[in-house]
Motif scaffolding. Structure first.
Motif, PDB file in Angstrom:
ATOM      1  N   ALA A  34      91.201 -39.113 -58.794  1.00 24.40           N
ATOM      2  CA  ALA A  34      91.768 -37.788 -58.568  1.00 24.40           C
ATOM      3  C   ALA A  34      93.146 -37.620 -59.199  1.00 24.40           C
ATOM      4  CB  ALA A  34      91.846 -37.505 -57.066  1.00 24.40           C
ATOM      5  N   VAL A  35      93.791 -38.711 -59.605  1.00 19.45           N
ATOM      6  CA  VAL A  35      95.145 -38.639 -60.163  1.00 19.45           C
ATOM      7  C   VAL A  35      95.052 -38.776 -61.680  1.00 19.45           C
ATOM      8  CG1 VAL A  35      97.457 -39.638 -60.130  1.00 19.45           C
ATOM      9  CG2 VAL A  35      96.051 -39.683 -58.060  1.00 19.45           C
ATOM     10  N   PRO A  36      95.542 -37.806 -62.451  1.00 17.30           N
ATOM     11  CA  PRO A  36      95.480 -37.908 -63.914  1.00 17.30           C
ATOM     12  C   PRO A  36      96.358 -39.037 -64.450  1.00 17.30           C
ATOM     13  CG  PRO A  36      95.876 -35.636 -63.202  1.00 17.30           C
ATOM     14  CD  PRO A  36      96.071 -36.507 -62.006  1.00 17.30           C
ATOM     15  N   GLU A  37      96.010 -39.494 -65.667  1.00 16.37           N
ATOM     16  CA  GLU A  37      96.763 -40.584 -66.286  1.00 16.37           C
ATOM     17  C   GLU A  37      98.225 -40.212 -66.501  1.00 16.37           C
ATOM     18  OE1 GLU A  37      93.868 -39.537 -67.195  1.00 16.37           O
ATOM     19  OE2 GLU A  37      92.487 -41.169 -67.700  1.00 16.37           O
ATOM     20  N   VAL A  38      98.477 -38.937 -66.819  1.00 11.82           N
ATOM     21  CA  VAL A  38      99.856 -38.510 -67.081  1.00 11.82           C
ATOM     22  C   VAL A  38     100.711 -38.638 -65.828  1.00 11.82           C
ATOM     23  CG1 VAL A  38     101.289 -36.564 -67.796  1.00 11.82           C
ATOM     24  CG2 VAL A  38      99.106 -36.972 -68.934  1.00 11.82           C
ATOM     25  N   ILE A  39     100.159 -38.279 -64.672  1.00 11.41           N
ATOM     26  CA  ILE A  39     100.911 -38.384 -63.416  1.00 11.41           C
ATOM     27  C   ILE A  39     101.212 -39.849 -63.106  1.00 11.41           C
ATOM     28  CG2 ILE A  39     100.902 -37.840 -60.968  1.00 11.41           C
ATOM     29  CD1 ILE A  39     101.045 -35.429 -62.810  1.00 11.41           C
TER      30      ILE A  39
ATOM     31  N   LEU B 129     105.185 -44.375 -63.057  1.00 11.87           N
ATOM     32  CA  LEU B 129     105.545 -45.709 -63.534  1.00 11.87           C
ATOM     33  C   LEU B 129     106.810 -45.702 -64.388  1.00 11.87           C
ATOM     34  CD1 LEU B 129     102.017 -47.087 -64.513  1.00 11.87           C
ATOM     35  CD2 LEU B 129     103.369 -47.675 -62.503  1.00 11.87           C
ATOM     36  N   LEU B 130     107.129 -44.562 -64.996  1.00 16.05           N
ATOM     37  CA  LEU B 130     108.321 -44.494 -65.833  1.00 16.05           C
ATOM     38  C   LEU B 130     109.589 -44.815 -65.041  1.00 16.05           C
ATOM     39  CD1 LEU B 130     107.677 -41.350 -68.078  1.00 16.05           C
ATOM     40  CD2 LEU B 130     107.794 -43.729 -68.806  1.00 16.05           C
ATOM     41  N   THR B 131     109.592 -44.479 -63.769  1.00 11.52           N
ATOM     42  CA  THR B 131     110.771 -44.757 -62.948  1.00 11.52           C
ATOM     43  C   THR B 131     110.942 -46.246 -62.667  1.00 11.52           C
ATOM     44  OG1 THR B 131     109.493 -44.439 -60.915  1.00 11.52           O
ATOM     45  CG2 THR B 131     110.557 -42.513 -61.852  1.00 11.52           C
TER      46      THR B 131
ATOM     47  N   ALA C  63      97.495 -41.224 -76.954  1.00  9.45           N
ATOM     48  CA  ALA C  63      98.277 -40.224 -77.678  1.00  9.45           C
ATOM     49  C   ALA C  63      98.900 -39.219 -76.712  1.00  9.45           C
ATOM     50  CB  ALA C  63      97.397 -39.510 -78.699  1.00  9.45           C
ATOM     51  N   VAL C  64      98.172 -38.865 -75.655  1.00  4.27           N
ATOM     52  CA  VAL C  64      98.711 -37.930 -74.669  1.00  4.27           C
ATOM     53  C   VAL C  64      99.846 -38.569 -73.884  1.00  4.27           C
ATOM     54  CG1 VAL C  64      98.135 -36.522 -72.661  1.00  4.27           C
ATOM     55  CG2 VAL C  64      96.486 -36.778 -74.522  1.00  4.27           C
ATOM     56  N   LEU C  65      99.689 -39.834 -73.510  1.00  7.87           N
ATOM     57  CA  LEU C  65     100.739 -40.508 -72.745  1.00  7.87           C
ATOM     58  C   LEU C  65     101.999 -40.683 -73.581  1.00  7.87           C
ATOM     59  CD1 LEU C  65      98.766 -43.260 -70.794  1.00  7.87           C
ATOM     60  CD2 LEU C  65      99.497 -41.009 -70.028  1.00  7.87           C
ATOM     61  N   GLY C  66     101.847 -40.829 -74.888  1.00  9.72           N
ATOM     62  CA  GLY C  66     103.024 -40.937 -75.736  1.00  9.72           C
ATOM     63  C   GLY C  66     103.897 -39.700 -75.690  1.00  9.72           C
ATOM     64  N   ILE C  67     103.291 -38.549 -75.438  1.00 10.92           N
ATOM     65  CA  ILE C  67     104.058 -37.307 -75.376  1.00 10.92           C
ATOM     66  C   ILE C  67     105.027 -37.315 -74.201  1.00 10.92           C
ATOM     67  CG2 ILE C  67     103.828 -34.802 -75.083  1.00 10.92           C
ATOM     68  CD1 ILE C  67     101.228 -34.938 -76.587  1.00 10.92           C
ATOM     69  N   VAL C  68     104.695 -37.987 -73.107  1.00 14.50           N
ATOM     70  CA  VAL C  68     105.586 -38.041 -71.942  1.00 14.50           C
ATOM     71  C   VAL C  68     106.539 -39.222 -72.020  1.00 14.50           C
ATOM     72  CG1 VAL C  68     103.892 -36.872 -70.500  1.00 14.50           C
ATOM     73  CG2 VAL C  68     103.936 -39.360 -70.560  1.00 14.50           C
ATOM     74  N   GLY C  69     106.558 -39.932 -73.148  1.00 14.79           N
ATOM     75  CA  GLY C  69     107.540 -40.987 -73.337  1.00 14.79           C
ATOM     76  C   GLY C  69     107.019 -42.385 -73.200  1.00 14.79           C
ATOM     77  N   ALA C  70     105.701 -42.568 -73.233  1.00 13.89           N
ATOM     78  CA  ALA C  70     105.143 -43.905 -73.073  1.00 13.89           C
ATOM     79  C   ALA C  70     105.026 -44.661 -74.386  1.00 13.89           C
ATOM     80  CB  ALA C  70     103.761 -43.823 -72.412  1.00 13.89           C
ATOM     81  N   GLY C  71     105.488 -44.099 -75.473  1.00 16.40           N
ATOM     82  CA  GLY C  71     105.452 -44.785 -76.759  1.00 16.40           C
ATOM     83  C   GLY C  71     104.176 -44.522 -77.526  1.00 16.40           C
ATOM     84  N   GLY C  72     104.130 -45.054 -78.745  1.00 20.95           N
ATOM     85  CA  GLY C  72     102.948 -44.884 -79.566  1.00 20.95           C
ATOM     86  C   GLY C  72     103.006 -43.627 -80.414  1.00 20.95           C
TER      87      GLY C  72
ATOM     88  N   ALA D 216     105.304 -35.888 -80.546  1.00 20.93           N
ATOM     89  CA  ALA D 216     106.121 -34.981 -79.739  1.00 20.93           C
ATOM     90  C   ALA D 216     107.481 -34.742 -80.380  1.00 20.93           C
ATOM     91  CB  ALA D 216     106.290 -35.553 -78.336  1.00 20.93           C
ATOM     92  N   ASN D 217     108.093 -35.793 -80.937  1.00 24.41           N
ATOM     93  CA  ASN D 217     109.413 -35.644 -81.553  1.00 24.41           C
ATOM     94  C   ASN D 217     109.379 -34.703 -82.746  1.00 24.41           C
ATOM     95  OD1 ASN D 217     110.545 -37.424 -79.703  1.00 24.41           O
ATOM     96  ND2 ASN D 217     110.170 -39.215 -80.991  1.00 24.41           N
ATOM     97  N   TYR D 218     108.430 -34.886 -83.640  1.00 22.73           N
ATOM     98  CA  TYR D 218     108.375 -34.033 -84.826  1.00 22.73           C
ATOM     99  C   TYR D 218     107.893 -32.632 -84.496  1.00 22.73           C
ATOM    100  CZ  TYR D 218     109.484 -37.887 -87.921  1.00 22.73           C
ATOM    101  OH  TYR D 218     110.143 -38.906 -88.567  1.00 22.73           O
ATOM    102  N   THR D 219     107.132 -32.469 -83.428  1.00 22.74           N
ATOM    103  CA  THR D 219     106.773 -31.121 -82.996  1.00 22.74           C
ATOM    104  C   THR D 219     107.989 -30.383 -82.467  1.00 22.74           C
ATOM    105  OG1 THR D 219     104.537 -31.855 -82.441  1.00 22.74           O
ATOM    106  CG2 THR D 219     105.271 -29.792 -81.484  1.00 22.74           C
TER     107      THR D 219
END
Length: 276
Positions: free
Chosen positions: A130-135, A140-142, A221-230, A236-239
């Motif tokens: 029920a919890v998306p990978e982004v959440i 975990l980022l904290t 690729a989606v997780l990289g947008i929230v700062g997980a690298g890759g 995200a940066n160039y966008t």
């Protein structure tokens, strides 16, 4: 004459044909009405400017030209390196998912683990799904910071719910012949799992593990947008800087790499399930 009377007697004494009752469509009607009501409420309550949708094809064409008319290939080496980091995150996440979910999923199958353990594990799997990978990655980022390890860990945790469900459903669809033979020979629960369930379920579980790796490639690729690298972070940066020619090159790298990985993984899965 007697034959005619006999035939008439048989006709009059034959039992009447009883037709089955017409099936009720009340449940289908109610379900259709509920779905239609939800759709209507969703459309009317969303703050959407429907008139702007007419200009959407022109906007898509404009940005398509900006991104793909003349892609900037000067940053291709960096893009390939970041894509490799995304693949590494996906692979590590798939390994973590498989190592944790397969033993727990087998214990969650009927006839393997006790009832209280089965219910508890299935509940945990449902909560994780029920919890998306982004959440999960944002939580975990904290703790782990902005590192590719965060992405791999998020992918691994998120995949446990789905992989565990696939595992216990696979175990429950197996035939009981091998398990009964092991029990008849005096084997306990561990022997049944090792010599009956595991060999029979291994091809399907390996196929599911490869399919999970394919899913992780796209999600990395989606997780990289929230700062997980890759590659997602680079995208995200160039966008954000509106460097559309570089964004187009990155999208080409992501699409081509994903298609190649899907083709190779699909061939391996077919080989595992169908044999040479």
């Amino acid at each position: 004459m007697s034959d005619t009377l006999e035939n008439r007697t048989r006709t009059t004494t034959s039992p009447a044909v009883v037709l089955p009752p017409r099936p009720s469509r009340l449940a289908q009607t109610v379900a259709t009405a509920v779905v239609g009501l939800v759709l209507l409420v969703s459309v009317t309550t969303l703050d959407v400017e429907w008139a702007e949708l007419r200009g959407l094809p022109a906007a898509v064409g404009e940005y398509g030209v900006l991104m793909f008319a003349d892609p900037d290939w000067s940053r291709l080496p960096r893009a390939l390196f970041e894509m490799w980091r995304s693949i590494s995150m996906a692979w590590l996440g798939a390994l973590l998912c498989v190592v944790v979910s397969i033993p727990l999923g087998m214990l969650a199958a009927d006839g393997v683990g006790p009832a209280w353990l089965r219910l508890a594990l299935r509940g945990v799997f449902a909560v994780i799904r029920a919890v998306p990978e982004v959440i999960i990655a944002l939580v975990l980022l904290t703790v782990t910071g902005l590192t590719p390890f965060t992405g791999a860990l998020a992918l691994g945790i998120a995949g446990i719910g789905t992989q565990g469900k696939w595992t216990y459903e696979t175990i429950e669809t197996l035939r009981d012949g091998a398990a009964d033979a092991v029990r008849a020979a005096g084997g306990g629960r561990t022997a049944v799992i090792r010599w009956a369930l595991w060999p029979a379920a291994l091809p399907a579980l390996l196929s599911f593990a490869l399919y999970r790796f394919e899913i992780n490639i796209r999600m990395s690729a989606v997780l990289g947008i929230v700062g997980a690298g890759g590659i997602g972070s680079m995208l995200a940066n160039y966008t954000n800087y509106r460097a559309w020619d570089t964004v187009g090159m990155l999208l080409i790298v992501v699409v081509v790499t994903t298609m190649v990985v899907d083709a190779v993984s699909g061939a391996l899965r077919r080989r595992i399930m169908e044999g040479p």
